[in-house]
Design an enzyme around this catalytic site. Structure first.
Site, PDB file in Angstrom:
ATOM      1  N   ASN A   1       0.876  -1.175   0.000  1.00  0.00           N
ATOM      2  CA  ASN A   1       0.000   0.000   0.000  1.00  0.00           C
ATOM      3  C   ASN A   1       0.912   1.222   0.000  1.00  0.00           C
ATOM      4  O   ASN A   1       1.538   1.530   1.001  1.00  0.00           O
ATOM      5  CB  ASN A   1      -0.894  -0.034   1.253  1.00  0.00           C
ATOM      6  N   TRP A   2       0.963   1.876  -1.152  1.00  0.00           N
ATOM      7  CA  TRP A   2       1.886   3.010  -1.277  1.00  0.00           C
ATOM      8  C   TRP A   2       1.409   4.269  -0.558  1.00  0.00           C
ATOM      9  O   TRP A   2       2.158   5.229  -0.435  1.00  0.00           O
ATOM     10  CB  TRP A   2       2.113   3.343  -2.762  1.00  0.00           C
ATOM     11  N   LYS A   3       0.121   4.282  -0.168  1.00  0.00           N
ATOM     12  CA  LYS A   3      -0.451   5.488   0.464  1.00  0.00           C
ATOM     13  C   LYS A   3      -0.193   6.696  -0.443  1.00  0.00           C
ATOM     14  O   LYS A   3      -0.251   6.548  -1.666  1.00  0.00           O
ATOM     15  CB  LYS A   3       0.114   5.671   1.877  1.00  0.00           C
TER      16      LYS A   3
ATOM     17  N   HIS B   1      -9.332   1.284   4.980  1.00  0.00           N
ATOM     18  CA  HIS B   1      -8.043   1.438   5.662  1.00  0.00           C
ATOM     19  C   HIS B   1      -8.236   2.359   6.877  1.00  0.00           C
ATOM     20  O   HIS B   1      -9.012   3.318   6.825  1.00  0.00           O
ATOM     21  CB  HIS B   1      -6.987   2.008   4.705  1.00  0.00           C
TER      22      HIS B   1
ATOM     23  N   GLU C   1      -6.532   4.677   8.039  1.00  0.00           N
ATOM     24  CA  GLU C   1      -6.268   6.100   7.793  1.00  0.00           C
ATOM     25  C   GLU C   1      -7.492   6.761   7.171  1.00  0.00           C
ATOM     26  O   GLU C   1      -7.806   7.916   7.454  1.00  0.00           O
ATOM     27  CB  GLU C   1      -5.021   6.251   6.903  1.00  0.00           C
TER      28      GLU C   1
ATOM     29  N   GLU D   1      -5.042  -4.957  10.564  1.00  0.00           N
ATOM     30  CA  GLU D   1      -4.016  -3.927  10.763  1.00  0.00           C
ATOM     31  C   GLU D   1      -4.250  -3.211  12.094  1.00  0.00           C
ATOM     32  O   GLU D   1      -5.068  -2.274  12.154  1.00  0.00           O
ATOM     33  CB  GLU D   1      -4.057  -2.915   9.615  1.00  0.00           C
TER      34      GLU D   1
ATOM     35  N   GLY E   1       3.056   2.146  10.683  1.00  0.00           N
ATOM     36  CA  GLY E   1       4.018   3.234  10.524  1.00  0.00           C
ATOM     37  C   GLY E   1       4.777   3.573  11.793  1.00  0.00           C
ATOM     38  O   GLY E   1       5.458   4.589  11.869  1.00  0.00           O
TER      39      GLY E   1
ATOM     40  N   SER F   1       3.891  -2.304  10.069  1.00  0.00           N
ATOM     41  CA  SER F   1       5.352  -2.408  10.204  1.00  0.00           C
ATOM     42  C   SER F   1       5.920  -3.752   9.751  1.00  0.00           C
ATOM     43  O   SER F   1       6.890  -4.244  10.332  1.00  0.00           O
ATOM     44  CB  SER F   1       5.784  -2.082  11.637  1.00  0.00           C
TER      45      SER F   1
ATOM     46  N   GLY G   1       3.032  -1.170   4.088  1.00  0.00           N
ATOM     47  CA  GLY G   1       3.135   0.238   3.725  1.00  0.00           C
ATOM     48  C   GLY G   1       4.558   0.599   3.362  1.00  0.00           C
ATOM     49  O   GLY G   1       5.045   0.290   2.272  1.00  0.00           O
ATOM     50  N   GLY G   2       5.259   1.228   4.308  1.00  0.00           N
ATOM     51  CA  GLY G   2       6.603   1.761   4.068  1.00  0.00           C
ATOM     52  C   GLY G   2       7.552   0.844   3.308  1.00  0.00           C
ATOM     53  O   GLY G   2       8.210   1.263   2.356  1.00  0.00           O
TER      54      GLY G   2
HETATM   55  P1  13P Z   1       3.418   0.256   7.467  1.00  0.00           P
HETATM   56  O1  13P Z   1       3.844  -1.045   6.841  1.00  0.00           O
HETATM   57  O2  13P Z   1       4.152   1.433   6.931  1.00  0.00           O
HETATM   58  O3  13P Z   1       3.372   0.172   8.959  1.00  0.00           O
HETATM   59  O4  13P Z   1       1.877   0.485   6.998  1.00  0.00           O
HETATM   60  C1  13P Z   1       0.962  -0.516   7.163  1.00  0.00           C
HETATM   61  C2  13P Z   1      -0.272  -0.164   6.423  1.00  0.00           C
HETATM   62  O5  13P Z   1      -1.013   0.705   6.818  1.00  0.00           O
HETATM   63  C3  13P Z   1      -0.556  -0.878   5.169  1.00  0.00           C
HETATM   64  O6  13P Z   1      -1.841  -0.618   4.713  1.00  0.00           O
END
Ligand code: 13P
Length: 251
Positions: free
Chosen positions: A9-11, A94, A96, A166, A172, A212, A233-234
């Site tokens: 997930n590149w956000k 998600h 967020e 999640e 993050g 993470s 994510g990251g």
């Molecule tokens: P991180 O892997 O950066 O913690 O993000 C997780 C996430 O929200 C994937 O959708």
């Protein structure tokens, strides 16, 4: 046997040039699609350029969509717009979006129905906050999310669904849930699906862990019986890391 599914997930990261660099680096390095499914959830504006270059075993997904097919919804994107450019997956709910953009269980439910109506494969995100975990509310929160989000979905649809667990406190933050906590909660999600549907559906549904996840911890997470993949994510932003993370699902 459930096929593992690894998704990035590149956000709100990567311009068009950066997205192109990534896709050229990974598209022919993904393992066979019979063994693992791999998906990148990218910002809307780069979806088409990624779809054109996705290769044999990388699918492209949107990070959100509207539940209506068209209308006066300034700034929104409809499901048929996504399928018309070859997008095959969509991320729904998600944390967020739930926390910052008014995503509710009701809108997640409408979006899930529309995703299935349009043959988009949805990944539904659920998870608790740190405060909820500390107050022993994790199971209650996730149970309620599942009851509301899956409302009126058929058994056949739920078998096709992917759920990403999640925990908000692990996103993050560098604080991954321990493999035991992640597996225990994914197991609870599976039990809840068995209760709301039946054992067969619960055995079929794929459940990812997200929060993470990185090259150094994916093996331990993927070794857990209830974890069928990861939503990353990251660590999904770097091509080399993403290739390693997808390959970890083969072990
Ligand atoms: P991180 O892997 O950066 O913690 O993000 C997780 C996430 O929200 C994937 O959708």
């Amino acid at each position: 046997m459930r096929k593992p599914i690894i998704a990035g997930n590149w956000k709100m990261f990567k311009t068009r040039d950066e997205a192109l660099q990534f896709i050229y680096a990974v598209s022919d390095k993904m393992p066979e699609k019979e063994k693992v499914e791999s998906v990148i959830f990218a910002p809307f504006v780069v979806l088409r350029c990624l779809v054109k270059r996705q290769g044999e075993n990388l699918r492209i997904g949107a990070q959100n969509m509207h539940f209506e097919e068209q209308g006066a919804f300034t700034g929104e994107v409809a499901p048929n717009m996504l399928t018309s450019i070859g997008v095959t997956y969509v991320l729904i709910g998600h944390s967020e979006r739930r926390a910052m953009f008014n995503e509710t269980d009701e809108s997640c439910n409408k979006k899930l129905h529309q995703a299935f109506n349009h043959d988009l494969k949805p990944i539904l995100c659920v998870g608790e906050s740190l405060e909820q975990r500390e107050n022993n509310l994790t199971e209650k929160v996730i149970y309620n999310q599942l009851v509301e989000d899956l409302k009126s979905l058929t058994k056949e649809q739920v078998k096709e669904l992917v759920i990403a667990y999640e925990p908000i406190w692990a996103i993050g933050t560098g604080k991954t849930a321990t493999a035991e906590i992640a597996d225990e909660t994914c197991g609870f999600i599976r039990k809840t699906v068995a209760k709301l549907y039946d054992e067969e559906t619960a055995e079929a549904i794929r459940i990812q862990y997200g929060g993470s996840v990185k090259v150094s911890n994916i093996d331990e997470l993927m070794a857990q019986p209830n974890i069928d993949g990861a939503l990353i994510g990251g660590a999904s932003l770097k091509a080399d890391d993403f290739i390693t993370l997808v390959k970890a699902a083969l072990k």
